[in-house]
Design a protein around this motif. Structure first.
Motif, PDB file in Angstrom:
ATOM      1  N   GLN A  35      -7.533   0.243  -0.017  1.00 41.28           N
ATOM      2  CA  GLN A  35      -7.761  -0.964   0.513  1.00 41.28           C
ATOM      3  C   GLN A  35      -8.983  -0.918   1.276  1.00 41.28           C
ATOM      4  O   GLN A  35      -9.814  -2.143   1.298  1.00 41.28           O
ATOM      5  N   ASP A  87      -5.865  -1.721  -4.845  1.00 39.70           N
ATOM      6  CA  ASP A  87      -5.257  -2.218  -3.470  1.00 39.70           C
ATOM      7  C   ASP A  87      -6.346  -3.087  -2.862  1.00 39.70           C
ATOM      8  O   ASP A  87      -7.434  -2.902  -2.422  1.00 39.70           O
ATOM      9  N   THR A 104       0.732  -1.092  -0.122  1.00 40.23           N
ATOM     10  CA  THR A 104       0.041  -0.150  -0.040  1.00 40.23           C
ATOM     11  C   THR A 104       0.850   1.189   0.008  1.00 40.23           C
ATOM     12  O   THR A 104       0.584   2.313  -0.802  1.00 40.23           O
TER      13      THR A 104
END
Ligand SMILES: Nc1ncnc2c1ncn2[C@@H]1O[C@H](COP(=O)(O)OP(=O)(O)OP(=O)(O)O)[C@@H](O)[C@H]1O
Ligand SMILES: [Mg+2]
Length: 249
Positions: free
Chosen positions: A83, A174, A41
């Motif tokens: 994410q 992500d 990330t």
């Protein structure tokens, strides 16, 4: 299309990127795998411009991005998802897309008063584009629903749809599959394939190795801010040292 050279970044004593070289090609899906805390990330954060690198260069089609802010990189076609979905849950699906449209004039009083025609045209074209994007992703029937009312997997698809609103040429995903199952799994796979075959360079971070294996010709393995291997997913997952680093941690 995207070239990362000798990129480094640390936070205090934690090295999140250690002399990273990475290239992404037009029309290809590159996998990015590695254990929790590897720096995957953080690498997306550096490429998209969320925070600056300590050293190294990033170019998109030969154009250096290093001095550009997140929104300026987005304007050049660099797009990402997060994410954990970062959508406005009480807004409708289509409104979540419209506000991400490039050059959307918003509701600035001066433009509404001085150039009402221009504002109307831009708003109309953003809405049309949002609708097309949703149709293309099989989300047409969700357009008017509140994002927060959709199942989590569909919210992830909306996140990808939003990332496509700025005519992405390079797309960073992500963990698109985390929390996604069933039919949405296939929808996500189809969408990523389609986006890549339209000429976009895609990079996918995933712990779901089957998803990466089905989608990517090539992947890179990251550990402690370093890239330790690049090759087919089959080769990387057959490498005992890498699997030890992955599962041992
Ligand atoms: N802004 C920050 N400040 C300090 N440390 C950070 C920051 N961002 C990330 N880190 C640290 O950098 C390391 C890499 O984190 P990162 O989130 O990039 O890992 P990841 O590979 O995405 O992991 P996961 O698979 O769990 O999502 C971790 O040790 C994390 O705590
Ligand atoms: Mg992560």
């Amino acid at each position: 299309m995207l070239e990362v050279r000798s990129l480094s970044k640390s936070f205090g004593g934690i090295v999140v990127a250690d002399n990273i070289d990475l290239s992404m090609r037009k029309g290809r899906v590159l996998g990015l795998i590695g254990p929790n805390g590897a720096g995957k990330t953080s690498l997306f954060n550096l490429i998209s411009g969320l925070f600056p690198a300590d050293a190294g260069t990033i170019t998109l089609d030969g154009k250096p991005l290093d001095r550009l802010a997140l929104h300026q990189r987005a304007r050049l076609g660099l797009s990402r998802t997060w994410q954990h979905v970062r959508l406005f849950p009480s807004l409708s699906v289509i409104d979540n897309l419209i506000i991400a449209a490039r050059d959307y004039p918003g509701e600035r009083l001066t433009s509404v008063l001085l150039t009402p025609g221009k504002v109307r045209t831009a708003a109309r074209s953003a809405r049309e584009k949002a609708r097309e994007t949703l149709e293309r992703m099989g989300l047409g029937n969700t357009a008017e629903k509140s994002v927060g009312d959709l199942p989590y997997g569909q919210q992830k698809l909306v996140g990808v749809a939003r990332a496509l609103m700025n005519d992405a040429r390079c797309l960073l995903l992500d963990e698109p599959m985390a929390g996604v199952e069933g039919r949405t799994y296939e929808a996500m796979q189809r969408v990523v394939r389609e986006v890549a075959s339209s000429g976009v360079a895609v990079c996918v971070v995933e712990h779901n190795v089957a998803f990466i294996r089905d989608l990517c010709d090539e992947a890179v393995f990251m550990f402690q801010g370093r890239i330790l291997g690049r090759g087919s997913v089959a080769d990387l997952t057959a490498n005992p040292q890498l699997t030890e680093l992955y599962f041992g941690h």
